[in-house]
Design a protein around this motif. Structure first.
Motif, short mmCIF file in Angstrom:
data_model
loop_
_atom_site.label_atom_id
_atom_site.label_comp_id
_atom_site.label_asym_id
_atom_site.label_seq_id
_atom_site.Cartn_x
_atom_site.Cartn_y
_atom_site.Cartn_z
N ASN A 14 52.87 34.96 32.42
CA ASN A 14 52.06 34.16 31.75
C ASN A 14 51.65 32.96 32.57
O ASN A 14 51.94 31.70 32.26
N THR A 15 50.74 33.17 33.75
CA THR A 15 50.39 32.23 34.68
C THR A 15 49.53 31.32 33.83
O THR A 15 48.54 31.58 33.42
N ARG A 46 48.78 42.48 37.14
CA ARG A 46 49.15 43.94 37.95
C ARG A 46 50.66 43.60 37.93
O ARG A 46 51.17 42.60 38.58
N ASP A 47 51.60 44.64 37.78
CA ASP A 47 53.22 44.67 38.07
C ASP A 47 53.70 43.40 37.67
O ASP A 47 54.52 42.85 38.05
N GLY A 48 53.13 43.10 36.24
CA GLY A 48 53.94 42.16 35.56
C GLY A 48 53.65 40.68 36.03
O GLY A 48 54.28 39.66 35.83
N ILE A 49 52.59 40.31 36.80
CA ILE A 49 52.34 39.26 37.32
C ILE A 49 50.73 38.94 37.15
O ILE A 49 49.77 39.70 37.41
N MET A 50 50.44 37.78 36.64
CA MET A 50 49.09 37.42 35.92
C MET A 50 48.36 36.46 37.23
O MET A 50 48.99 35.44 37.60
N LYS A 81 53.53 39.52 49.60
CA LYS A 81 52.83 38.65 48.69
C LYS A 81 53.23 39.05 47.30
O LYS A 81 53.51 40.07 46.70
N LYS A 82 53.32 37.66 46.60
CA LYS A 82 53.91 37.99 45.04
C LYS A 82 53.01 38.77 44.16
O LYS A 82 53.04 39.50 43.34
N THR A 83 51.67 38.32 44.41
CA THR A 83 50.61 38.89 43.62
C THR A 83 49.61 40.06 44.48
O THR A 83 49.38 39.59 45.68
#
Length: 181
Positions: free
Chosen positions: A30-31, A109-113, A57-59
């Motif tokens: 939920n960024t 993607r992969d739970g990261i917004m 990288k996180k994203t």
């Protein structure tokens, strides 16, 4: 400067600052909406520099994308952020960048917004590229015309913001005037 903890600027839909958060923790499922930028870097033979994002990288790790992306620091202009981040990620010292278009996106993607107000910039550079392995896995140059065909045929191979920004650039008269030089 890049070794110290970075912060991102949280904004409303009109790009007005409403807060500051740590970069390491801001990207989640939920960024909050925050400032960013995208750079498309070309050489004199009209090739676009692409980068494959580093595996840690996180994203979007290991995904191919446009030349450079990043976040303005608090009290930093978008232009200064583009120049700073391009030096850090690619070892390239730019003297000038040109804002082509405003852009706003939200992808997960992969739970990261990613949820960003992200103006699109263009710059020109002929010289060596020295990627920072913490940020960039690999780089390659591609002719703009080939890039347009590639993203049209295989958009899922690239970051979604990069594909959308490519379409924005292709349709923009200011970009087309700059790119013809």
């Amino acid at each position: 400067m890049e070794n110290c903890e970075e912060y991102v600027v949280i904004v409303d839909e009109e790009d007005k600052q409403i807060g500051i958060e740590r970069k390491l923790t801001v990207h989640s499922k939920n960024t909050p909406l925050h400032r960013a930028f995208s750079l498309f870097l070309f050489n004199s033979t009209k090739e676009l520099l692409l980068q494959q994002r580093a595996k840690d990288k996180k994203t979007w790790p290991l995904v191919w994308s446009n030349s450079c992306c990043g976040h303005p620091l608090p009290d930093e202009s978008y232009t200064s952020a583009v120049i700073r981040r391009t030096l850090y990620e690619l070892g390239i010292k730019l003297n000038a960048v040109e804002k082509i278009s405003d852009y706003r996106y939200c992808f997960s993607r992969d739970g990261i917004m990613e949820n960003e107000i992200c103006p699109v910039f263009v710059a020109f550079y002929d010289g060596s590229v020295v990627p920072n392995p913490k940020e960039v896995q690999a780089v390659k140059w591609i002719k703009w015309e080939d890039w347009l065909k590639e993203t049209g045929k295989h958009p899922n191979r690239y970051s979604p913001w990069c594909v959308e920004e490519t379409l924005i650039l292709a349709a923009d008269s200011k970009f087309n005037r700059l790119h013809v030089l």
